[in-house]
Scaffold this motif. Structure first.
Motif, mmCIF file in Angstrom:
data_model
loop_
_atom_site.group_PDB
_atom_site.id
_atom_site.type_symbol
_atom_site.label_atom_id
_atom_site.label_comp_id
_atom_site.label_asym_id
_atom_site.label_seq_id
_atom_site.Cartn_x
_atom_site.Cartn_y
_atom_site.Cartn_z
ATOM 1 N N GLU A 93 0.828 -1.205 0.000
ATOM 2 C CA GLU A 93 0.000 0.000 0.000
ATOM 3 C C GLU A 93 0.860 1.252 0.000
ATOM 4 O O GLU A 93 0.596 2.203 -0.742
ATOM 5 C CB GLU A 93 -0.929 -0.004 1.217
ATOM 6 N N LYS A 94 1.904 1.263 0.796
ATOM 7 C CA LYS A 94 2.811 2.420 0.841
ATOM 8 C C LYS A 94 3.469 2.632 -0.524
ATOM 9 O O LYS A 94 3.561 3.764 -1.011
ATOM 10 C CB LYS A 94 3.878 2.200 1.916
ATOM 11 N N PHE A 95 3.890 1.558 -1.152
ATOM 12 C CA PHE A 95 4.526 1.641 -2.459
ATOM 13 C C PHE A 95 3.554 2.207 -3.497
ATOM 14 O O PHE A 95 3.903 3.084 -4.287
ATOM 15 C CB PHE A 95 5.013 0.255 -2.874
ATOM 16 N N ALA A 96 2.329 1.702 -3.497
ATOM 17 C CA ALA A 96 1.336 2.168 -4.462
ATOM 18 C C ALA A 96 0.988 3.629 -4.242
ATOM 19 O O ALA A 96 0.830 4.390 -5.200
ATOM 20 C CB ALA A 96 0.075 1.302 -4.368
ATOM 21 N N ARG A 97 0.899 4.049 -3.004
ATOM 22 C CA ARG A 97 0.575 5.442 -2.716
ATOM 23 C C ARG A 97 1.715 6.379 -3.127
ATOM 24 O O ARG A 97 1.480 7.434 -3.694
ATOM 25 C CB ARG A 97 0.289 5.630 -1.226
ATOM 26 N N GLU A 98 2.951 5.992 -2.810
ATOM 27 C CA GLU A 98 4.075 6.879 -3.109
ATOM 28 C C GLU A 98 4.426 6.887 -4.589
ATOM 29 O O GLU A 98 4.702 7.933 -5.155
ATOM 30 C CB GLU A 98 5.301 6.453 -2.294
ATOM 31 N N ARG A 99 4.411 5.741 -5.214
ATOM 32 C CA ARG A 99 4.901 5.647 -6.585
ATOM 33 C C ARG A 99 3.835 6.027 -7.605
ATOM 34 O O ARG A 99 4.093 6.720 -8.563
ATOM 35 C CB ARG A 99 5.385 4.223 -6.831
ATOM 36 N N TYR A 100 2.635 5.540 -7.408
ATOM 37 C CA TYR A 100 1.593 5.703 -8.414
ATOM 38 C C TYR A 100 0.452 6.617 -7.977
ATOM 39 O O TYR A 100 -0.550 6.713 -8.680
ATOM 40 C CB TYR A 100 1.035 4.328 -8.805
#
Length: 103
Positions: A73-80
Motif C-alpha cells: 500500500e505504501k509503495f502504491a501510494r508513493e509511486r503511483y
C-alpha cells in the motif's frame, strides 16, 4: 664491438628479433590490444557487480511487496499516487527552490 656486429649478423637473432617486434606491435593480439581488452574486462566486471547488486535489491523489494500488504500500500501510494475511495491526494510541487542563506 665485434661481438655486437656478430650478433646482428646472426640469422637466428634477427629472426627472433623480428618475431618479437611483430608480436609486440603488428599482430592482432599485440600489447596495446591486450591492455584495451583488460580494461574492457574490468569495466564489464564492475557493471556485472553493479547489476548483481541491483537485482538483489529489486528481488528484496519484490519479496517485501508480495508478503507485506502495508508495504504494498505504501509503495502504491508513493509511486503511483493511488488513494482510497474516501481520500483526496494533493501533490505539492515547489516551483522555486528555497534559497540557502541568511537573507
Amino acid at each position: 664491438m665485434k661481438r655486437l656486429i656478430d650478433l646482428l649478423k646472426n640469422k637466428y637473432f634477427l629472426a627472433s628479433l623480428a618475431f618479437v617486434i611483430w608480436m609486440l606491435f603488428f599482430d592482432r593480439n599485440d600489447v596495446i590490444s591486450q591492455y584495451d581488452y583488460r580494461n574492457q574486462v574490468k569495466k564489464l566486471e564492475q557493471e556485472r557487480d553493479f547489476y548483481t547488486k541491483e537485482i538483489a535489491d529489486v528481488q528484496k523489494d519484490l519479496d517485501e511487496l508480495t508478503t507485506n500488504k502495508d508495504k504494498l500500500e505504501k509503495f502504491a501510494r508513493e509511486r503511483y499516487l493511488m488513494k482510497r475511495d474516501n481520500e483526496d491526494v494533493f501533490v505539492i510541487i515547489d516551483e522555486k527552490p528555497a534559497k540557502k542563506g541568511l537573507f
